[in-house]
Design a protein around this motif. Sequence first.
Motif, PDB file in Angstrom:
ATOM      1  N   MET A 273       2.733  27.959  -1.335  1.00  0.00           N
ATOM      2  CA  MET A 273       2.278  29.110  -2.124  1.00  0.00           C
ATOM      3  C   MET A 273       3.410  29.614  -3.012  1.00  0.00           C
ATOM      4  N   THR A 274       3.107  29.927  -4.248  1.00  0.00           N
ATOM      5  CA  THR A 274       4.049  30.608  -5.131  1.00  0.00           C
ATOM      6  C   THR A 274       3.754  32.099  -5.026  1.00  0.00           C
ATOM      7  N   VAL A 275       4.672  32.822  -4.403  1.00  0.00           N
ATOM      8  CA  VAL A 275       4.458  34.233  -4.085  1.00  0.00           C
ATOM      9  C   VAL A 275       4.974  35.083  -5.239  1.00  0.00           C
ATOM     10  N   ALA A 276       4.070  35.806  -5.884  1.00  0.00           N
ATOM     11  CA  ALA A 276       4.402  36.655  -7.028  1.00  0.00           C
ATOM     12  C   ALA A 276       4.429  38.114  -6.586  1.00  0.00           C
ATOM     13  N   ASP A 277       5.503  38.783  -6.903  1.00  0.00           N
ATOM     14  CA  ASP A 277       5.640  40.201  -6.557  1.00  0.00           C
ATOM     15  C   ASP A 277       5.132  41.044  -7.722  1.00  0.00           C
ATOM     16  N   LEU A 278       3.911  41.540  -7.583  1.00  0.00           N
ATOM     17  CA  LEU A 278       3.266  42.309  -8.644  1.00  0.00           C
ATOM     18  C   LEU A 278       3.225  43.804  -8.333  1.00  0.00           C
ATOM     19  N   ARG A 279       4.113  44.253  -7.455  1.00  0.00           N
ATOM     20  CA  ARG A 279       4.057  45.646  -7.025  1.00  0.00           C
ATOM     21  C   ARG A 279       4.524  46.627  -8.094  1.00  0.00           C
TER      22      ARG A 279
END
Length: 334
Positions: A273-279
């Motif tokens: 998984m490519t984990v994107a931090d969209l917070r």
Amino acid sequence: MAEKIVLDCDPGHDDAIALLLAHGDPGIELLAVTTVVGNQTLAKVTRNALSVATMAGITGVPFAAGADRPLLREIEVAADIHGESGLDGPELPEPAFGVVGAHAVDLIVETVLAHEPGTVTLVPTGGLTNIALAARRAPEIVERVKRVVLMGGGVGVGNRTAVAEFNIAIDPEAADIVFSAGWEVVMVGLDLTHQAVAGPEVREAIRAVGTGPARFVDELLDFFAGTYRDVQGFDAPPVHDPCAVAHVIDPTVVRAVPVPLVVETTGRYTTGMTVADLRGPAPEGCRTYAARELDHGRFWDLVVGALTRIGDPTVAAPVAAPVAAPVVASEQPA
């Protein structure tokens, strides 16, 4: 000025179209083509790349075979999507030339070092094994590469698993090296490429070009449409890999935004998984980007324009560099 690129690929139907776009668009200077195990075995994808180059009249560009297996994991191929040859559908010409004697990783390193810093973009459209090996073999290229624009991953979407895209899933350790190396990385993932569908109007525009390479692409899309319909339920096939090349040509066609990105390598259900931090907004100095929005019409105009410029070439002549008899290199560099 044309953008200098090294295309690292595993043809693959959409890789073949990416190669044609890179060859036919004046915004790209294609410095080298390297191959990596992925959609099919290294021997098959290397032959496919040489066949496409022969059909399209790509001359003066060195081709090199690279990694024949992932860094740590067993080989996985995508015969369910690309067939047993990796390019099932159209009839492929016999390659008119072979690969250069160098391993792909060495060719990548040598090409980057031979040009001014900040002028060469790496465009991997398969697994990231070659790119990771190059970064580890010659760490000095990391600060010299302009950026890495890769097709792979996605923000919150997968196709090999629920959350992992194929190119990342087949060698997540390599992907982790590439994403964390410190160079600028643009991830052109599934949430973008699923917008690049080849619907009826696209197919009509490609057929209207009327050349051999255009007919070849139409036949590619016939097969690709069938497998995507049967395996993944798409009405029209999404053509992933040319989106990475299109971003290099014109970032307003494939628009990317800064997003912190990491690759999961140990999750029981999330490996690859490519984990994107969209917070929130990306922190200052973020060097990873995710492509999120495609201008569908302008993207396909680039592809059709490239096919038009390629025309109906004769069989390609051998590249200027010496060629080796074997199609593939048998060992990965240390």
